[in-house]
Design a protein around this motif. Structure first.
Motif, PDB file in Angstrom:
ATOM      1  N   GLN A  89       1.025  -1.102  -0.245  1.00 38.39           N
ATOM      2  CA  GLN A  89       0.026  -0.050  -0.005  1.00 38.39           C
ATOM      3  C   GLN A  89       0.618   1.541   0.012  1.00 38.39           C
ATOM      4  N   ASP A  90       2.091   1.282  -0.329  1.00 35.00           N
ATOM      5  CA  ASP A  90       2.887   2.284   0.034  1.00 35.00           C
ATOM      6  C   ASP A  90       3.142   2.698   1.126  1.00 35.00           C
ATOM      7  N   ASN A  91       3.348   2.002   2.506  1.00 37.18           N
ATOM      8  CA  ASN A  91       3.167   2.472   3.449  1.00 37.18           C
ATOM      9  C   ASN A  91       4.329   1.839   3.972  1.00 37.18           C
ATOM     10  N   ILE A  92       5.672   2.158   3.223  1.00 38.21           N
ATOM     11  CA  ILE A  92       7.018   1.360   4.267  1.00 38.21           C
ATOM     12  C   ILE A  92       7.278   2.272   5.352  1.00 38.21           C
ATOM     13  N   TYR A  93       6.823   2.649   5.918  1.00 34.52           N
ATOM     14  CA  TYR A  93       6.877   2.642   7.705  1.00 34.52           C
ATOM     15  C   TYR A  93       6.189   2.192   8.612  1.00 34.52           C
ATOM     16  N   THR A  94       6.452   1.756   9.637  1.00 32.96           N
ATOM     17  CA  THR A  94       5.807   1.044  10.545  1.00 32.96           C
ATOM     18  C   THR A  94       6.178   1.153  11.686  1.00 32.96           C
ATOM     19  N   TYR A  95       5.686   1.269  12.840  1.00 28.39           N
ATOM     20  CA  TYR A  95       6.304   0.948  14.800  1.00 28.39           C
ATOM     21  C   TYR A  95       6.021  -0.222  15.018  1.00 28.39           C
ATOM     22  N   ILE A  96       7.515  -0.175  15.412  1.00 27.88           N
ATOM     23  CA  ILE A  96       7.469  -1.226  17.151  1.00 27.88           C
ATOM     24  C   ILE A  96       7.499  -0.507  18.458  1.00 27.88           C
ATOM     25  N   GLY A  97       6.455   0.219  18.705  1.00 24.59           N
ATOM     26  CA  GLY A  97       7.237   0.590  19.481  1.00 24.59           C
ATOM     27  C   GLY A  97       7.074   1.977  19.849  1.00 24.59           C
ATOM     28  N   SER A  98       9.085   2.069  19.447  1.00 25.38           N
ATOM     29  CA  SER A  98       9.339   3.148  19.556  1.00 25.38           C
ATOM     30  C   SER A  98      10.627   3.370  18.268  1.00 25.38           C
ATOM     31  N   ILE A  99      10.359   2.523  18.045  1.00 23.82           N
ATOM     32  CA  ILE A  99      11.492   1.915  17.070  1.00 23.82           C
ATOM     33  C   ILE A  99      10.628   1.881  15.541  1.00 23.82           C
ATOM     34  N   LEU A 100      11.415   2.199  14.847  1.00 28.96           N
ATOM     35  CA  LEU A 100      10.294   2.294  13.262  1.00 28.96           C
ATOM     36  C   LEU A 100      11.639   1.177  12.271  1.00 28.96           C
ATOM     37  N   VAL A 101      10.179   0.767  11.952  1.00 31.39           N
ATOM     38  CA  VAL A 101      10.781  -0.422  10.728  1.00 31.39           C
ATOM     39  C   VAL A 101      10.866   0.229   9.370  1.00 31.39           C
ATOM     40  N   SER A 102      11.467   0.741   8.571  1.00 33.75           N
ATOM     41  CA  SER A 102      11.692   0.730   6.862  1.00 33.75           C
ATOM     42  C   SER A 102      11.866   0.020   6.054  1.00 33.75           C
ATOM     43  N   VAL A 103      10.937   0.011   5.036  1.00 36.92           N
ATOM     44  CA  VAL A 103      11.682  -0.850   3.739  1.00 36.92           C
ATOM     45  C   VAL A 103      11.182   0.089   2.829  1.00 36.92           C
ATOM     46  N   ASN A 104      12.744  -0.467   1.926  1.00 38.95           N
ATOM     47  CA  ASN A 104      13.057   0.462   1.035  1.00 38.95           C
ATOM     48  C   ASN A 104      12.140  -0.175  -0.470  1.00 38.95           C
ATOM     49  N   PRO A 105      11.664   1.466  -0.657  1.00 40.60           N
ATOM     50  CA  PRO A 105      10.325   0.390  -1.851  1.00 40.60           C
ATOM     51  C   PRO A 105      10.765   0.875  -3.140  1.00 40.60           C
ATOM     52  N   TYR A 106      11.959   0.992  -3.300  1.00 43.40           N
ATOM     53  CA  TYR A 106      13.190   1.155  -5.142  1.00 43.40           C
ATOM     54  C   TYR A 106      12.251   1.630  -6.021  1.00 43.40           C
ATOM     55  N   LYS A 107      11.001   3.134  -5.623  1.00 41.73           N
ATOM     56  CA  LYS A 107      10.908   3.695  -6.314  1.00 41.73           C
ATOM     57  C   LYS A 107      10.686   5.140  -5.831  1.00 41.73           C
ATOM     58  N   PRO A 108      10.451   6.252  -6.531  1.00 44.65           N
ATOM     59  CA  PRO A 108       9.799   7.760  -5.871  1.00 44.65           C
ATOM     60  C   PRO A 108       7.905   7.181  -5.237  1.00 44.65           C
ATOM     61  N   ILE A 109       7.684   7.539  -4.027  1.00 37.83           N
ATOM     62  CA  ILE A 109       6.468   7.873  -3.606  1.00 37.83           C
ATOM     63  C   ILE A 109       6.008   9.133  -2.548  1.00 37.83           C
ATOM     64  N   SER A 110       5.208  10.079  -3.874  1.00 40.80           N
ATOM     65  CA  SER A 110       5.122  11.313  -3.904  1.00 40.80           C
ATOM     66  C   SER A 110       4.325  12.217  -2.820  1.00 40.80           C
ATOM     67  N   GLY A 111       4.829  12.903  -2.906  1.00 38.31           N
ATOM     68  CA  GLY A 111       4.509  13.413  -1.149  1.00 38.31           C
ATOM     69  C   GLY A 111       5.447  12.808  -0.115  1.00 38.31           C
ATOM     70  N   LEU A 112       5.940  12.074   0.353  1.00 41.06           N
ATOM     71  CA  LEU A 112       6.308  11.218   1.193  1.00 41.06           C
ATOM     72  C   LEU A 112       7.485  11.851   1.847  1.00 41.06           C
ATOM     73  N   TYR A 113       8.106  13.035   2.188  1.00 39.15           N
ATOM     74  CA  TYR A 113       9.671  13.529   2.302  1.00 39.15           C
ATOM     75  C   TYR A 113       8.892  15.672   1.593  1.00 39.15           C
ATOM     76  N   ASP A 114       8.156  15.738   1.030  1.00 33.16           N
ATOM     77  CA  ASP A 114       7.916  17.246   1.107  1.00 33.16           C
ATOM     78  C   ASP A 114       7.735  17.981   2.038  1.00 33.16           C
ATOM     79  N   LYS A 115       8.223  19.573   1.844  1.00 33.55           N
ATOM     80  CA  LYS A 115       8.324  20.261   2.650  1.00 33.55           C
ATOM     81  C   LYS A 115       6.955  20.390   3.746  1.00 33.55           C
TER      82      LYS A 115
END
Length: 245
Positions: A89-115
């Motif tokens: 679902q292009d949700n590449i970030y998931t928490y385990i409590g205060s730990i962040l699990v991330s998965v490399n999407p290998y593609k741009p995801i619009s608006g994910l890191y903009d201002k």
């Protein structure tokens, strides 16, 4: 005694010491068939032994969760299944409590890191908004002042997982937050510090990187990046220390 499983039931199939997310494709005539989410097909006779190999899937695993500390199914299969569903679902970030699990999407995801996204996460505490690396960076930056103590973010993962990119994103966020309400000259100085740190990484990596099957430019050493802040919360300087692994 025979057991019956309704067609379409979502279950965990315990096979080869793994919990596989599966769907009952058919059940009748003393035989039950499963199709796993990964395309594998299994057929068993309906008996007590089969019942031991099949576990009901909790709704939290069926629907997926943002924080895997809330999963009721506590095993590796549930964790991997949840991350896989969110990844699709292009949700590449998931928490385990205060730990962040991330998965490399290998593609741009619009608006994910903009201002706008950066501004959004500056208004929330950790866990109040959807999982994101900006949420981790924001919590780290805010805790400098809430706890009046040094803060550290540990980034770990296999080759090609995106550790270097995650570091850049954290630096980008902290740099942006530290520039609020500053005059243009001070903003330029902070940007220069950030740029110097980012530009030094390729120089260091040229001495200690190697090609792997996942990454043509994989680091063979660890890096410790230190940022120094003044009492007003602005970046004053920084340094990088490398450690051969």
């Amino acid at each position: 005694m025979d057991y019956y499983f309704a067609e379409g039931t979502l279950v965990w199939l315990r096979e080869n010491e793994q919990h596989l997310p599966s769907t009952v494709s058919s059940c009748g005539g003393g035989v039950i068939n499963f199709i796993t989410n990964y395309g594998q097909v299994y057929t068993y006779k309906l008996n007590a032994l089969t019942r031991e190999k099949v576990l009901a899937m909790h709704p939290s695993s069926i629907e997926g969760v943002e924080d895997m500390a809330t999963l009721t199914d506590l095993h590796e299969g549930a964790i991997m299944h949840n991350v896989h569903m969110r990844y699709n679902q292009d949700n590449i970030y998931t928490y385990i409590g205060s730990i962040l699990v991330s998965v490399n999407p290998y593609k741009p995801i619009s608006g994910l890191y903009d201002k706008a996204t950066m501004e959004q996460y500056s208004n929330y505490h950790l866990g109040e908004a959807a999982p994101h690396i900006f949420a981790i960076a924001n919590e780290c930056y805010r805790c400098l002042w809430k706890r009046n103590d040094n803060q550290c973010v540990l980034i770990s993962g296999e080759s090609g997982a995106g550790k270097t990119e995650s570091t850049k994103l954290i630096l980008k966020y902290i740099s942006a937050m530290s520039q609020h309400s500053l005059d243009p000259t001070a903003k330029e100085n902070i940007s220069n510090v950030e740029q110097a740190i980012l530009e030094s990484s390729p120089i260091m990596e040229a001495f200690g990187n190697a090609k792997t099957i996942y990454n043509n430019n994989s680091s063979r050493f660890g890096k410790f990046i230190q940022l120094n802040f003044c009492q007003k919360g602005n970046i004053q300087g920084g340094k990088i220390i490398d450690c051969i692994l």
